[in-house]
Design an enzyme around this catalytic site. Structure first.
Site, PDB file in Angstrom:
ATOM      1  N   GLY A  98       0.963  -0.207   2.808  1.00  0.00           N
ATOM      2  CA  GLY A  98       0.436  -0.814   4.037  1.00  0.00           C
ATOM      3  C   GLY A  98       0.969  -0.104   5.266  1.00  0.00           C
TER       4      GLY A  98
ATOM      5  N   ARG B  92      -3.281   3.379  -1.110  1.00  0.00           N
ATOM      6  CA  ARG B  92      -2.645   2.919  -2.342  1.00  0.00           C
ATOM      7  C   ARG B  92      -3.262   3.730  -3.469  1.00  0.00           C
ATOM      8  NH1 ARG B  92      -2.491  -2.081   0.734  1.00  0.00           N
ATOM      9  NH2 ARG B  92      -0.299  -2.542   1.035  1.00  0.00           N
ATOM     10  N   CYS B  93      -2.409   4.259  -4.343  1.00  0.00           N
ATOM     11  CA  CYS B  93      -2.869   5.231  -5.331  1.00  0.00           C
ATOM     12  C   CYS B  93      -2.386   4.809  -6.724  1.00  0.00           C
ATOM     13  CB  CYS B  93      -2.300   6.600  -4.937  1.00  0.00           C
ATOM     14  SG  CYS B  93      -2.523   7.884  -6.166  1.00  0.00           S
TER      15      CYS B  93
ATOM     16  N   ASP C 209       8.295  -1.119  -0.699  1.00  0.00           N
ATOM     17  CA  ASP C 209       9.050  -0.972  -1.956  1.00  0.00           C
ATOM     18  C   ASP C 209       8.245  -0.283  -3.048  1.00  0.00           C
ATOM     19  OD1 ASP C 209       7.424  -3.154  -2.164  1.00  0.00           O
ATOM     20  OD2 ASP C 209       8.926  -4.480  -3.055  1.00  0.00           O
TER      21      ASP C 209
ATOM     22  N   THR D 210       7.448  -0.980   6.554  1.00  0.00           N
ATOM     23  CA  THR D 210       6.603  -2.141   6.242  1.00  0.00           C
ATOM     24  C   THR D 210       6.875  -3.225   7.264  1.00  0.00           C
ATOM     25  OG1 THR D 210       6.266  -3.990   4.711  1.00  0.00           O
ATOM     26  CG2 THR D 210       8.357  -2.855   4.522  1.00  0.00           C
ATOM     27  N   ILE D 211       5.830  -3.958   7.627  1.00  0.00           N
ATOM     28  CA  ILE D 211       6.058  -5.052   8.583  1.00  0.00           C
ATOM     29  C   ILE D 211       6.818  -6.208   7.938  1.00  0.00           C
ATOM     30  CG2 ILE D 211       3.998  -4.488   9.933  1.00  0.00           C
ATOM     31  CD1 ILE D 211       2.720  -7.061   8.678  1.00  0.00           C
ATOM     32  N   ASP D 212       6.856  -6.226   6.594  1.00  0.00           N
ATOM     33  CA  ASP D 212       7.374  -7.416   5.898  1.00  0.00           C
ATOM     34  C   ASP D 212       8.895  -7.578   5.949  1.00  0.00           C
ATOM     35  OD1 ASP D 212       4.760  -7.878   5.255  1.00  0.00           O
ATOM     36  OD2 ASP D 212       4.913  -7.176   3.190  1.00  0.00           O
TER      37      ASP D 212
ATOM     38  N   ASP E  48      10.993  -6.728   3.807  1.00  0.00           N
ATOM     39  CA  ASP E  48      11.444  -7.265   2.512  1.00  0.00           C
ATOM     40  C   ASP E  48      12.074  -6.174   1.642  1.00  0.00           C
ATOM     41  OD1 ASP E  48       9.144  -5.812   2.128  1.00  0.00           O
ATOM     42  OD2 ASP E  48       8.228  -7.228   0.735  1.00  0.00           O
TER      43      ASP E  48
ATOM     44  N   ARG F 137       3.786 -11.303   2.346  1.00  0.00           N
ATOM     45  CA  ARG F 137       3.749 -11.439   0.877  1.00  0.00           C
ATOM     46  C   ARG F 137       4.676 -12.563   0.429  1.00  0.00           C
ATOM     47  NH1 ARG F 137       3.732  -5.271  -1.084  1.00  0.00           N
ATOM     48  NH2 ARG F 137       1.583  -4.795  -0.591  1.00  0.00           N
TER      49      ARG F 137
HETATM   50  P1  ADP Z   1       4.115  -0.682  -0.371  1.00  0.00           P
HETATM   51  O1  ADP Z   1       4.676   0.691  -0.442  1.00  0.00           O
HETATM   52  O2  ADP Z   1       3.710  -1.069   1.016  1.00  0.00           O
HETATM   53  O3  ADP Z   1       5.002  -1.701  -1.075  1.00  0.00           O
HETATM   54  P2  ADP Z   1       2.346  -0.724  -2.662  1.00  0.00           P
HETATM   55  O4  ADP Z   1       3.182  -1.644  -3.491  1.00  0.00           O
HETATM   56  O5  ADP Z   1       0.874  -0.954  -2.695  1.00  0.00           O
HETATM   57  O6  ADP Z   1       2.729  -0.683  -1.134  1.00  0.00           O
HETATM   58  O7  ADP Z   1       2.658   0.758  -3.185  1.00  0.00           O
HETATM   59  C1  ADP Z   1       2.107   1.886  -2.524  1.00  0.00           C
HETATM   60  C2  ADP Z   1       1.888   2.984  -3.516  1.00  0.00           C
HETATM   61  O8  ADP Z   1       3.137   3.386  -4.097  1.00  0.00           O
HETATM   62  C3  ADP Z   1       1.034   2.614  -4.726  1.00  0.00           C
HETATM   63  O9  ADP Z   1      -0.347   2.645  -4.464  1.00  0.00           O
HETATM   64  C4  ADP Z   1       1.432   3.716  -5.696  1.00  0.00           C
HETATM   65  O10 ADP Z   1       0.832   4.938  -5.351  1.00  0.00           O
HETATM   66  C5  ADP Z   1       2.931   3.834  -5.426  1.00  0.00           C
HETATM   67  N1  ADP Z   1       3.643   2.952  -6.371  1.00  0.00           N
HETATM   68  C6  ADP Z   1       3.824   1.630  -6.294  1.00  0.00           C
HETATM   69  N2  ADP Z   1       4.467   1.149  -7.382  1.00  0.00           N
HETATM   70  C7  ADP Z   1       4.675   2.229  -8.178  1.00  0.00           C
HETATM   71  C8  ADP Z   1       5.266   2.407  -9.473  1.00  0.00           C
HETATM   72  N3  ADP Z   1       5.781   1.389 -10.166  1.00  0.00           N
HETATM   73  N4  ADP Z   1       5.284   3.657  -9.988  1.00  0.00           N
HETATM   74  C9  ADP Z   1       4.796   4.706  -9.300  1.00  0.00           C
HETATM   75  N5  ADP Z   1       4.207   4.593  -8.093  1.00  0.00           N
HETATM   76  C10 ADP Z   1       4.145   3.384  -7.535  1.00  0.00           C
HETATM   77  O1  F6P Z   2       2.915  -4.975   2.932  1.00  0.00           O
HETATM   78  C1  F6P Z   2       2.439  -5.441   4.150  1.00  0.00           C
HETATM   79  C2  F6P Z   2       1.299  -6.396   3.986  1.00  0.00           C
HETATM   80  O2  F6P Z   2       0.891  -6.519   5.288  1.00  0.00           O
HETATM   81  C3  F6P Z   2       1.550  -7.741   3.335  1.00  0.00           C
HETATM   82  O3  F6P Z   2       2.208  -8.652   4.148  1.00  0.00           O
HETATM   83  C4  F6P Z   2       0.135  -8.139   2.982  1.00  0.00           C
HETATM   84  O4  F6P Z   2       0.076  -9.072   1.955  1.00  0.00           O
HETATM   85  C5  F6P Z   2      -0.445  -6.847   2.546  1.00  0.00           C
HETATM   86  O5  F6P Z   2       0.237  -5.838   3.256  1.00  0.00           O
HETATM   87  C6  F6P Z   2      -1.920  -6.731   2.721  1.00  0.00           C
HETATM   88  O6  F6P Z   2      -2.283  -5.385   2.594  1.00  0.00           O
HETATM   89  P1  F6P Z   2      -3.744  -4.801   2.392  1.00  0.00           P
HETATM   90  O7  F6P Z   2      -4.699  -5.637   3.117  1.00  0.00           O
HETATM   91  O8  F6P Z   2      -3.636  -3.412   2.914  1.00  0.00           O
HETATM   92  O9  F6P Z   2      -3.959  -4.829   0.913  1.00  0.00           O
END
Ligand code: ADP
Ligand code: F6P
Length: 334
Positions: free
Chosen positions: A23, A84-85, A115, A138-140, A142, A184
């Site tokens: 995000g 997100r990948c 995370d 992240t804005i969260d 967390d 979240r």
């Molecule tokens: P954020 O980084 O904001 O927590 P996501 O949880 O959606 O957002 O994770 C972002 C990206 O990081 C995922 O789309 C993926 O590419 C990578 N990622 C997340 N979890 C894993 C994992 N367990 N193993 C490898 N890559 C990951």
């Molecule tokens: O990780 C930040 C966040 O804004 C969460 O608080 C929220 O649930 C999520 O991203 C929503 O993300 P998206 O709409 O990009 O899936």
């Protein structure tokens, strides 16, 4: 302002890369600027990877210069875009990513994200040996190991600005509003926004509250007489929009709250001064840590100090809401 560690350069990279992932968060641009300017200052080439891990595995990246990051410090979102990948969760794909970096002569990767993104960075380092540094974006707020994350302060202020406006209607119509904020499964945004907005109630995932108790409190406020209005800040929890269900349940108890979901408005906008300074320091320090021989760490903040935290810890532990702060916030309800 932050206290910075003093780090001795022991390693020189020919080229490094930077990406934003997950995000988006206000402050990602000043963080990119910090990385690029510090790396150029240290004599390294810098590649900007488009759309997080999606761009990495597609070899979608370009050289960045000092000019590439001119006039971005005040801009929300991320000039490198984010994504997100799912594919990056596959170890074979991570091997391909490492090969792409090696072909370009890129020795280290700086990942700005939440995370999930930091988990991906950690696995890439462990499995392929590519040097990585993570920054909490992240804005969260967390993320374990850092008191603050890039974008949190801006999101709190954006939500506050909206709530101050909602309060006008709440008091004109003597209504209660349920205002859903992001976060979240963590209540960091909710608790800070709730406290700063003087909310009458704060609902966070860390502390369950019965709907019947909420109903009784609202009824008590309403019966207390004219001018009964209020703001109830609700953390989104496992899924955005659940606050509509909460409002339905309160209606069944005779209340008639209105719902306002602040949603993605909290992710946008120009970063606050606080987030700009935080992101700039973290971005530049990520490069200093790399030069000092560090890898597989996140650069974060602990009690005003810029610190390094092993990515293994960042992804293994959960950052909890301070129970004392939670108690204090709840104590201030009417
Ligand atoms: P954020 O980084 O904001 O927590 P996501 O949880 O959606 O957002 O994770 C972002 C990206 O990081 C995922 O789309 C993926 O590419 C990578 N990622 C997340 N979890 C894993 C994992 N367990 N193993 C490898 N890559 C990951
Ligand atoms: O990780 C930040 C966040 O804004 C969460 O608080 C929220 O649930 C999520 O991203 C929503 O993300 P998206 O709409 O990009 O899936």
């Amino acid at each position: 302002m932050y206290t910075l560690p003093s780090l001795e350069p022991v390693r020189q990279y020919d080229a490094i890369a930077v990406m934003t992932s997950g995000g988006d968060a206000p402050g990602m641009n000043p963080a990119i600027r910090g990385v690029v300017r510090a790396a150029l200052h240290a004599g390294m080439k810098v590649f900007g990877i488009e759309r997080g891990y999606s761009g990495l595995i597609a070899d979608d990246m370009h050289r960045m210069t000092s000019t590439s990051v001119r006039n971005i410090v005040q801009r929300g979102g991320t000039i490198l875009r984010s994504d997100r990948c799912e594919a990056f969760k596959d170890p074979g794909v991570r091997q391909q990513a490492a090969a792409i970096l090696a072909r370009r002569g890129i020795g280290a990767l700086i990942v700005i994200g939440g995370d999930g993104s930091l988990t991906g960075a950690h696995l890439l380092q462990q499995e392929t040996g590519v040097d990585v540094i993570g920054l909490p974006g992240t804005i969260d707020n967390d993320i374990f190991g850092t008191d603050d994350t890039i974008g949190f302060d801006t999101a709190v202020n954006t939500a506050l600005d909206a709530i101050d406006k909602i309060r006008d209607t709440a008091s004109s119509h003597e209504r209660h509003f349920l205002v859903e904020v992001m976060g979240r499964n963590s209540g960091f945004i909710a608790i800070n926004v709730g406290m700063a907005a003087g909310a009458e109630m704060i609902v966070v995932p860390e502390r369950a509250i019965e709907v019947s108790t909420m109903g009784q409190q609202l009824a008590k406020a309403r019966q207390a007489g004219k001018g009964s209005s209020g703001i109830i800040v609700v953390a989104e929890g496992r899924e955005p929009g659940l606050t509509y269900r909460l409002a339905e349940q309160l209606r069944e108890q005779g209340e008639d709250p209105r719902v306002c979901i602040l949603g993605h408005i909290q992710r946008g906008g120009s970063p606050t001064g606080h987030d700009r300074v935080l992101a700039t320091c973290l971005g530049a320090m990520a490069v200093h840590y790399l030069s000092a021989g560090y890898s597989n760490i996140m650069v974060g903040v602990n009690q005003g100090r810029i610190v390094d935290v092993p990515l293994q810890d960042v992804i293994s532990f959960r950052k909890g809401l301070d129970p004392t702060l939670l108690e204090l916030a709840l104590e201030l309800h009417r």
